[in-house]
Design a protein around this motif. Structure first.
Motif, short mmCIF file in Angstrom:
data_model
loop_
_atom_site.label_atom_id
_atom_site.label_comp_id
_atom_site.label_asym_id
_atom_site.label_seq_id
_atom_site.Cartn_x
_atom_site.Cartn_y
_atom_site.Cartn_z
N LEU A 165 0.82 -1.21 0.00
CA LEU A 165 0.00 0.00 0.00
C LEU A 165 0.85 1.26 0.00
O LEU A 165 0.53 2.22 -0.70
CB LEU A 165 -0.95 -0.01 1.20
N ALA A 166 1.93 1.25 0.77
CA ALA A 166 2.83 2.41 0.81
C ALA A 166 3.44 2.65 -0.58
O ALA A 166 3.53 3.79 -1.04
CB ALA A 166 3.92 2.21 1.85
N LEU A 174 -0.69 9.26 -3.76
CA LEU A 174 -1.98 9.21 -3.08
C LEU A 174 -1.86 9.31 -1.57
O LEU A 174 -2.75 8.87 -0.86
CB LEU A 174 -2.69 7.89 -3.41
N SER A 175 -0.81 9.87 -1.09
CA SER A 175 -0.59 9.88 0.35
C SER A 175 -1.77 10.50 1.07
O SER A 175 -2.11 11.66 0.88
CB SER A 175 0.69 10.65 0.68
N ILE A 176 -2.39 9.70 1.91
CA ILE A 176 -3.55 10.17 2.67
C ILE A 176 -3.14 11.27 3.63
O ILE A 176 -3.81 12.29 3.74
CB ILE A 176 -4.21 8.99 3.42
N GLU A 177 -2.03 11.09 4.32
CA GLU A 177 -1.56 12.11 5.26
C GLU A 177 -1.24 13.41 4.53
O GLU A 177 -1.56 14.48 5.00
CB GLU A 177 -0.33 11.61 6.04
N HIS A 181 -3.03 16.95 5.12
CA HIS A 181 -2.23 18.13 5.45
C HIS A 181 -2.53 19.26 4.47
O HIS A 181 -2.72 20.41 4.88
CB HIS A 181 -0.74 17.78 5.43
N ASP A 182 -2.61 18.95 3.17
CA ASP A 182 -2.92 19.96 2.16
C ASP A 182 -4.29 20.57 2.39
O ASP A 182 -4.47 21.78 2.28
CB ASP A 182 -2.85 19.36 0.75
#
Length: 193
Positions: A165-166, A174-177, A181-182
């Motif tokens: 997944l990473a 697609l970084s969820i974090e 943050h954005d």
């Protein structure tokens, strides 16, 4: 494959299937010499290993030969534009799985898949299942039958789901974090402005 399908269904994603028909389970007249998509109007035979509600399966591919199945898998993996997010994920399996893995790996190497839009290929090495195969590929490099780093540049070997997944998050940005943050930064910017 059952677990991957159940996960897709839980995420609300469409599901299709690629099935090699076996003589004896269905009559010869049910075979096709190439692949075709068919609507599934009935519950699938339990021998197919599909154990989820039939109404959730929109299409299945029924074919007689592995070559037709591989063609369908390749068609499903190809990205037609940058918004498509596909991946080839090879789970532990037998001779048929290895056949599909190396066919798709060769197509990626020859830029028949992923030339316009790269397609990530993940080899899931759960409990070191593929470790001997990876050692064999190292021996191929030593012998010079495969260029150094050639195979490793074509796929990502993952030991667990988190690693896979990473990798996919990074591949498709697609970084969820990062997106959270954005979103927070944009809302703070709107508040301050």
């Amino acid at each position: 494959m059952d677990a991957a399908t159940k996960g897709a269904l839980q995420a609300g994603k469409p599901v299709g299937g690629f099935k090699i028909e076996i003589i004896g389970i269905l009559g010869r007249e049910d075979f096709c010499t190439d692949y075709r998509l068919t609507t599934i109007p009935r519950i699938i035979d339990p021998n197919t290993h599909f154990s989820f509600p039939v109404e959730s399966i929109k299409t299945r591919m029924k074919c007689r030969f592995f070559s037709a199945r591989k063609h369908g898998l390749v068609d499903a993996a190809v990205r037609l534009d940058s918004s498509d997010k596909t991946a080839v994920i090879a789970l532990p399996g037998g001779v048929g799985t290895l056949d599909e893995v190396f066919e798709i790996l060769a197509l990626i190497q020859l830029e028949r898949i992923g030339s316009a839009f790269p397609v990530p290929f993940l080899l899931m090495n759960y409990d070191s299942f593929y470790s001997k195969l990876l050692e064999f590929l190292d021996v191929c490099e030593e012998w010079g039958t495969v260029a150094k780093g050639e195979v490793s540049s074509l796929w990502k070997v993952c030991d667990d789901n988190s690693q896979a997944l990473a990798y996919l998050e990074e591949f498709y940005d697609l970084s969820i974090e990062k997106s959270r943050h954005d979103d927070r930064s944009q809302s703070l910017h709107r508040t301050v402005s």
